[in-house]
Scaffold this active site. Structure first.
Site, short mmCIF file in Angstrom:
data_model
loop_
_atom_site.label_atom_id
_atom_site.label_comp_id
_atom_site.label_asym_id
_atom_site.label_seq_id
_atom_site.Cartn_x
_atom_site.Cartn_y
_atom_site.Cartn_z
N ARG A 104 -14.65 9.72 -26.28
CA ARG A 104 -13.82 8.51 -26.35
C ARG A 104 -14.28 7.60 -27.49
O ARG A 104 -13.47 7.00 -28.20
CB ARG A 104 -13.82 7.77 -25.01
CG ARG A 104 -12.85 6.60 -24.98
CD ARG A 104 -12.68 6.01 -23.59
NE ARG A 104 -13.90 5.41 -23.09
CZ ARG A 104 -14.02 4.91 -21.86
NH1 ARG A 104 -13.01 4.97 -21.02
NH2 ARG A 104 -15.15 4.36 -21.48
N LYS A 117 -11.58 1.35 -27.17
CA LYS A 117 -12.55 0.49 -26.47
C LYS A 117 -13.27 -0.33 -27.52
O LYS A 117 -14.39 -0.02 -27.94
CB LYS A 117 -13.50 1.36 -25.63
CG LYS A 117 -14.12 0.59 -24.49
CD LYS A 117 -14.65 1.51 -23.43
CE LYS A 117 -15.64 0.82 -22.52
NZ LYS A 117 -15.09 -0.28 -21.74
N1 PXG Z 1 -10.16 -0.81 -18.47
C1 PXG Z 1 -10.90 -1.60 -19.25
C2 PXG Z 1 -10.25 -2.67 -20.03
C3 PXG Z 1 -12.28 -1.40 -19.30
O1 PXG Z 1 -13.03 -2.18 -20.09
C4 PXG Z 1 -12.06 0.41 -17.72
C5 PXG Z 1 -10.69 0.18 -17.72
C6 PXG Z 1 -12.60 1.55 -16.92
O2 PXG Z 1 -13.04 2.60 -17.76
P1 PXG Z 1 -14.28 3.54 -17.38
O3 PXG Z 1 -14.36 4.49 -18.51
O4 PXG Z 1 -15.49 2.66 -17.27
O5 PXG Z 1 -13.97 4.20 -16.11
C7 PXG Z 1 -12.88 -0.39 -18.52
C8 PXG Z 1 -14.35 -0.15 -18.56
C9 PXG Z 1 -18.91 -4.18 -19.18
C10 PXG Z 1 -18.30 -2.85 -18.87
O6 PXG Z 1 -20.11 -4.21 -19.40
C11 PXG Z 1 -16.94 -2.68 -18.98
C12 PXG Z 1 -16.40 -1.45 -18.67
C13 PXG Z 1 -17.21 -0.43 -18.27
C14 PXG Z 1 -18.57 -0.62 -18.17
C15 PXG Z 1 -19.12 -1.85 -18.46
O7 PXG Z 1 -18.22 -5.17 -19.23
N2 PXG Z 1 -15.06 -1.33 -18.79
#
Ligand code: PXG
Length: 289
Positions: free
Chosen positions: A50, A149
């Protein structure tokens, strides 16, 4: 604490980037949030893939191979003596000049932080979470694709602020057509008549690694699923609702916009997904040793 910076581990106090870094000046960069469970970096390959796609989308050439990044992540965990934790991998556009042009940014900066994780309170999982829809809309994919991301999280932060001001921990963000996109840092799933539904990337959802894992589990345990445009109505009348994310794992939602979801208790199917998810986190990834 040791931080991985570009090509080596340095002490936290030495881990510094330039104030001219475009990551800082413009949010010009990308990141991954990854979990370490009992010495297993969960879905590391998928996170790195990703990251590569995010880099490609913003035209940032990664000077590190997949293998080098994988080894750097593992090395950072080992150097900090971690078996469980949270890994933040950040790539910025690097130092440049004042101005939007990326021409002078020649050296992307790689930062890897591995730390212990502050887990969500157990009561979120036991009792479920109450959330609301907020006015701030998710970025249009034609503006800044939510599939990237990026370090530009102000859109999500504004939504989070709105939720927190009203006493909630999470917010549902709609896209500019009024369909559910995702939460501020989590994907959204609805269970309706036994079918699992989740917004697609084109509706403004990040292709979450936890989301993908839940879809794999759905296939394994025989729960039919499909991507769908969901309205607020679909969410309000859901039998079950849950959020997925690296930090959250799978969190049951019991109330949205003051409407009780299902019985008002975490749903049975949601609990099955959480159990199955927690069983696989220690094996489905890259081991440190
Ligand atoms: N949507 C958004 C906007 C995110 O930022 C997810 C969905 C879920 O994706 P994953 O791949 O984690 O299943 C995210 C993930 C942080 C932090 O430190 C943010 C995320 C993941 C881990 C830590 O703010 N966001």
């Amino acid at each position: 604490m040791k931080i991985y910076l570009n090509d080596k581990l340095v002490e936290r106090s030495e881990a510094k980037v330039s104030v001219f870094d475009h990551g800082l000046l413009y949010g010009d960069g990308i990141f991954e949030g990854i979990r370490l469970y009992q010495g297993c970096v969960f879905k590391l390959e998928e996170h790195l893939e990703r990251l590569e796609y995010s880099a490609k989308a913003i035209m940032l050439d990664l000077p590190w191979t997949r293998e080098e990044l994988s080894e750097a992540v593992c090395q950072t965990c080992r150097a900090n003596g971690l078996q469980d934790g949270y890994i933040r991998l950040v790539v910025t556009r690097g130092e440049g000049s004042l101005g939007l042009s990326i021409k002078n940014c020649t050296s992307p900066q790689l930062i890897i932080i591995a730390d212990t994780i502050q887990l969500y309170p157990e009561e979120f999982y036991q009792q479920g979470l109450k959330i609301i829809t907020v006015p701030t809309r998710r970025c249009n994919p034609a503006a800044l694709p939510p599939t990237v991301k990026s370090l530009n999280y102000l859109n999500n932060i504004l939504a989070k602020i709105e939720a927190q001001h009203l006493g909630y921990h999470e917010a549902i963000m709609l896209n500019d057509q009024g369909y559910v996109a995702e939460c501020t840092g989590d994907n959204v799933f609805v269970l309706q008549k036994g079918v699992l539904l989740t917004p697609s990337a084109s509706a403004g959802a990040l292709k979450g690694i936890t989301r993908d894992t839940v879809l794999q589990i759905a296939d394994e345990i025989g729960v039919p699923w499909r991507e769908a445009n969901l309205t607020r109505y679909d969410v309000w009348v859901a039998e079950e609702l849950f959020l997925t994310g690296t930090a959250a794992e799978i969190i049951p939602i019991v109330e949205v916009d003051a409407r009780t979801i299902g019985t008002g208790q975490p749903g049975e199917t949601t609990s099955r997904f959480l159990e199955a998810f927690r069983r696989r986190v220690v094996s489905d990834g890259t081991r440190l040793d």
